[in-house]
Design an enzyme around this catalytic site. Structure first.
Site, PDB file in Angstrom:
ATOM      1  N   HIS A 100       0.911  -1.313   0.117  1.00 24.94           N
ATOM      2  CA  HIS A 100      -0.242  -0.063   0.129  1.00 24.94           C
ATOM      3  C   HIS A 100       1.109   1.238   0.179  1.00 24.94           C
ATOM      4  O   HIS A 100       1.888   1.252   0.788  1.00 24.94           O
ATOM      5  CB  HIS A 100      -1.022   0.002   1.302  1.00 24.94           C
ATOM      6  CG  HIS A 100      -1.655  -1.210   1.665  1.00 24.94           C
ATOM      7  ND1 HIS A 100      -1.407  -2.367   2.217  1.00 24.94           N
ATOM      8  CD2 HIS A 100      -3.093  -1.320   1.296  1.00 24.94           C
ATOM      9  CE1 HIS A 100      -2.193  -3.150   2.486  1.00 24.94           C
ATOM     10  NE2 HIS A 100      -3.477  -2.411   1.941  1.00 24.94           N
ATOM     11  N   ASP A 103       2.467   1.871   3.353  1.00 23.27           N
ATOM     12  CA  ASP A 103       3.605   0.983   3.912  1.00 23.27           C
ATOM     13  C   ASP A 103       4.671   1.475   3.563  1.00 23.27           C
ATOM     14  O   ASP A 103       5.572   1.227   4.539  1.00 23.27           O
ATOM     15  CB  ASP A 103       3.245  -0.561   3.295  1.00 23.27           C
ATOM     16  CG  ASP A 103       1.891  -0.957   3.410  1.00 23.27           C
ATOM     17  OD1 ASP A 103       1.179  -0.692   4.531  1.00 23.27           O
ATOM     18  OD2 ASP A 103       1.502  -1.803   2.617  1.00 23.27           O
TER      19      ASP A 103
HETATM   20  C1  XLS Z   1      -7.253  -6.909   4.451  1.00 18.03           C
HETATM   21  C2  XLS Z   1      -6.888  -7.134   3.184  1.00 18.03           C
HETATM   22  C3  XLS Z   1      -5.714  -6.271   2.659  1.00 18.03           C
HETATM   23  C4  XLS Z   1      -5.753  -6.100   1.187  1.00 18.03           C
HETATM   24  C5  XLS Z   1      -4.879  -4.940   0.672  1.00 18.03           C
HETATM   25  O1  XLS Z   1      -8.002  -7.523   5.271  1.00 18.03           O
HETATM   26  O2  XLS Z   1      -6.392  -8.144   2.931  1.00 18.03           O
HETATM   27  O3  XLS Z   1      -4.474  -6.406   3.370  1.00 18.03           O
HETATM   28  O4  XLS Z   1      -5.072  -7.095   0.948  1.00 18.03           O
HETATM   29  O5  XLS Z   1      -5.419  -3.750   0.836  1.00 18.03           O
END
Ligand code: XLS
Ligand code: NI
Ligand code: NI
Length: 436
Positions: A100, A103
């Site tokens: 993201h 991140d």
């Molecule tokens: C959350 C999601 C997230 C997505 C990406 O539960 O899995 O991590 O994979 O935003």
């Protein structure tokens, strides 16, 4: 400078090896149904869990030991994490990663400043990619952590928040494009509701569709050719997510004319939270040509939330690989470990144990699934089970030549239907056990 001095490059040593820091089944160059494991499995490390997650839960803060991280929001810290991440991925031998925006790069007080730091970190990510050959499987934007997204992003009641989210996704697509990302993911963090008394569901869904159309149009305008992916999850953090499961996502995409532009990124723990098996979700997407990518993890069925554990269940990985092999692989998607070590596994080396285990579990699942497919045992059973549709009345039904009138006529003449054959579930379960 090494951040994991005690860890060597992880090698394949075969099933007999007792070395915890070696692969027992993941042999990147071994060929399965015409593809090397590396090409078939396309493993990816999730930046958020592995390089940002510290094990915080609602009852306590994170407590993972990460000696390289000073816990600050400084650019230096963000840049240092890039070195840590690429050393980790190189030693592990994975070819992909996902992130993201938040991140990899911190939020600043204005959008302009936030974008500037993001660009600085992206430059370093690009250098690291070029130096190592590791690629970006997908990028995405975090539209759920900041307080402004408390009511959702594209489905927020506040139009300014919609605009802010649009700007963030525009930037995240640009960076994903610059880094050669193979996909771009939408997971609707807070795109849902807590309560229908205060919610205009129709308007929110219309807005979400407008948002996705804008994203797609913008991506096209800058020449981004990656695959868009929608990631279903039924709940958490909101009570009800609009991207509930594959079926709800497909219905949404079709209703708003997005079904040819967006495929599914399916996560195991999200499937189980929705009351489905992972195999169900994968197969449901596959038969509609919408299986794009996988967030490979595993949930504790006794817990009602997204525990995001590393997948170690061979039945699960075998079932996943049966579906993935049936569609000839998962590229341009991959198997992204959207998974985190348990809070108690707080040492850096646990990150290696976790990923090695997940990669081995999928490699083993792939080998088992390929053997099952090679012997044709399931395919043959299923084919025979429906053989009454291969000729006669069944064929006329499938060809669209039958009607209620002709079927009634057929049955009046025949008097009663042919007897059923056993489903043989137990026999088949035993058979699968023999392969496992
Ligand atoms: C959350 C999601 C997230 C997505 C990406 O539960 O899995 O991590 O994979 O935003
Ligand atoms: Ni996910
Ligand atoms: Ni998840």
């Amino acid at each position: 400078m090494s951040y994991f001095p005690e860890v060597p490059t992880i090698q394949y040593e075969g099933p007999e090896s007792r070395n915890p820091l070696a692969f027992k089944h993941y042999n990147p160059n071994e060929v399965i149904e015409g593809q090397t494991m590396r090409e078939l499995l396309r493993f990816s490390v999730a930046y958020w869990h592995t390089f940002r997650g510290l094990g915080a839960d609602p009852f306590g803060p994170g407590c993972a030991v990460r000696p390289w991280d000073d816990g600050s929001d400084s650019l230096e810290n963000a840049l240092k994490r890039v070195d840590v991440a690429f050393e980790f991925m190189q030693k592990l031998g994975v070819d992909f990663y996902c992130f993201h925006d938040r991140d990899v790069a911190p939020e600043r007080s204005t959008l302009k400043e936030t974008n500037e730091v993001f660009d600085q970190v992206a430059d370093k990510l690009l250098e690291a990619q070029q130096a190592t050959g590791i690629k970006l499987l997908w990028g995405t934007a975090n539209l759920f952590s900041h307080a402004r997204y408390m009511h959702g992003a594209a489905t927020s009641c506040n139009a300014d928040v919609f605009a802010h989210a649009a700007a963030a996704v525009k930037k995240a697509i640009e960076v994903t494009h610059k880094l050669g990302g193979a996909n771009y993911v939408f997971w609707g963090g807070r795109e849902g509701y807590q309560n229908l008394y205060n919610t205009d569901m129709k308007r929110e869904l219309d807005h979400l569709a407008k948002f996705m159309h804008m994203a797609k149009d913008y991506a096209k305008s800058i020449g981004f050719e990656g695959q868009f992916l929608f990631e279903p999850k039924p709940k958490e953090p909101t009570k009800h997510h609009y991207d509930f499961d594959v079926a709800a996502c497909m219905n949404f995409l079709r209703q708003y004319g997005l079904e040819n532009d967006v495929k599914m990124n399916i996560e195991t723990n999200h499937a189980t939270l929705a009351g489905h098996t992972m195999m169900h979700e994968l197969e449901y997407a596959r038969i509609q040509n919408s299986l794009g990518s996988v967030d490979a993890n595993y949930g504790d069925l006794l817990l009602g939330w997204d525990t995001d554990q590393f997948p170690t269940d061979i039945y699960l990985t075998t079932q996943c690989m049966l579906v993935i092999l049936k569609q000839g692989g998962i590229s341009p998607g991959g198997l992204n470990f959207d998974a985190k070590v348990r809070r108690e596994s707080f040492e850096p080396i646990d990150l290696f144990h976790a990923h090695i285990g997940g990669m081995d579990a999928f490699a083993r699942g792939a080998k088992i699934a390929a053997k099952i497919r090679q012997d044709g045992v399931l395919d043959e059973f299923v084919k025979n089970r429906y053989s009454s549709y291969d000729e006669g009345i069944g064929q006329s039904i499938e060809k669209g030549e039958a009607s209620f009138v002709s079927l009634e006529q057929y049955m009046l003449e025949k008097g009663d239907s042919a007897p059923n054959a056993s489903g043989r579930q137990e026999y088949l379960e035993n058979l699968i056990n023999q392969y496992i």
